[in-house]
Design a protein around this motif. Structure first.
Motif, PDB file in Angstrom:
ATOM      1  N   ARG A  51       0.778  -1.346   0.047  1.00 24.78           N
ATOM      2  CA  ARG A  51      -0.050  -0.080   0.111  1.00 24.78           C
ATOM      3  C   ARG A  51       0.901   1.222   0.185  1.00 24.78           C
ATOM      4  O   ARG A  51       0.601   2.102  -0.754  1.00 24.78           O
ATOM      5  N   ARG A  52       1.714   1.482   0.832  1.00 25.12           N
ATOM      6  CA  ARG A  52       2.888   2.297   1.053  1.00 25.12           C
ATOM      7  C   ARG A  52       3.578   2.614  -0.360  1.00 25.12           C
ATOM      8  O   ARG A  52       3.632   3.674  -0.877  1.00 25.12           O
ATOM      9  N   LEU A  53       4.038   1.343  -1.147  1.00 25.59           N
ATOM     10  CA  LEU A  53       4.613   1.381  -2.395  1.00 25.59           C
ATOM     11  C   LEU A  53       3.835   1.969  -3.251  1.00 25.59           C
ATOM     12  O   LEU A  53       4.094   2.972  -4.279  1.00 25.59           O
ATOM     13  N   ALA A  54       2.467   1.485  -3.420  1.00 16.25           N
ATOM     14  CA  ALA A  54       1.711   2.106  -4.247  1.00 16.25           C
ATOM     15  C   ALA A  54       1.210   3.599  -4.128  1.00 16.25           C
ATOM     16  O   ALA A  54       1.297   4.511  -5.318  1.00 16.25           O
ATOM     17  N   ALA A  55       1.428   4.008  -2.992  1.00 11.02           N
ATOM     18  CA  ALA A  55       0.964   5.438  -2.592  1.00 11.02           C
ATOM     19  C   ALA A  55       2.445   6.206  -3.023  1.00 11.02           C
ATOM     20  O   ALA A  55       2.225   7.370  -3.683  1.00 11.02           O
ATOM     21  N   GLU A  56       3.666   5.698  -2.910  1.00  9.84           N
ATOM     22  CA  GLU A  56       4.961   6.511  -3.387  1.00  9.84           C
ATOM     23  C   GLU A  56       4.768   6.432  -4.879  1.00  9.84           C
ATOM     24  O   GLU A  56       5.211   7.607  -5.378  1.00  9.84           O
ATOM     25  N   LEU A  57       4.446   5.463  -5.496  1.00 12.16           N
ATOM     26  CA  LEU A  57       4.430   5.425  -7.066  1.00 12.16           C
ATOM     27  C   LEU A  57       3.526   6.547  -7.475  1.00 12.16           C
ATOM     28  O   LEU A  57       3.837   7.368  -8.356  1.00 12.16           O
ATOM     29  N   THR A  58       2.378   6.486  -6.875  1.00 13.21           N
ATOM     30  CA  THR A  58       1.208   7.511  -7.379  1.00 13.21           C
ATOM     31  C   THR A  58       1.718   8.889  -6.995  1.00 13.21           C
ATOM     32  O   THR A  58       1.441   9.699  -8.020  1.00 13.21           O
ATOM     33  N   ARG A  59       2.148   9.205  -5.845  1.00 13.62           N
ATOM     34  CA  ARG A  59       2.857  10.458  -5.613  1.00 13.62           C
ATOM     35  C   ARG A  59       3.618  11.016  -6.582  1.00 13.62           C
ATOM     36  O   ARG A  59       3.669  12.104  -6.952  1.00 13.62           O
TER      37      ARG A  59
END
Length: 145
Positions: A134-142
């Motif tokens: 979840r955090r990785l997906a958020a970092e990619l999206t950001r």
């Protein structure tokens, strides 16, 4: 591939992401691709003990092992052109307990871009993403928005 795109006048990527991977100028041949099947399974299972049970299935092994071996072969044999850079920023992700890559090897990605480097650390080993997707997906999206 990014350098080829840039050289052919195509629209270059806006960012390069590298996860659990040392910079291409820090290559080394660990010989994993030359291990026999049992040795290759042991190597991958040691990196990801939670997936070791999957390697008990002979059908799964027969499907996955050739691709794994070829991935290791490509990574271990690749030699980067000296001074090779891309013009997009690079974001790297690292498990803080990864036995295969050190933070200094990841930071060396800075030598391969003219647009800056970000490094994000996650607790865990080589497959840190299992616990932090979840955090990785958020970092990619950001970084892509």
């Amino acid at each position: 591939m990014i350098r080829l795109m840039e050289g052919k006048g195509q629209t270059p990527p806006v960012r390069l992401f590298a996860s659990a991977r040392r910079a291409p100028s820090r290559s080394r041949d660990d010989g994993v691709h030359r291990l026999d099947d049992k040795g290759l399974v042991a190597e991958v299972s040691a990196l990801n003990p939670s997936a070791a049970h999957a390697f008990a299935d002979a059908d799964f092994v027969s499907i996955v092992l050739p691709a794994l071996r070829n991935d290791y072969r490509a990574v271990e044999r690749y030699r980067c052109t000296e001074g090779a850079t891309v013009s997009c920023p690079i974001t790297t992700f690292l498990g803080t307990e990864d036995p295969k890559v050190t933070e200094s090897e990841v930071r060396a990605w800075a030598e391969h871009t003219t647009a800056g480097l970000d490094l994000e650390r996650f607790s865990g080993g080589h497959f840190y993403v299992e616990d932090h997707w979840r955090r990785l997906a958020a970092e990619l999206t950001r970084r892509l928005t």
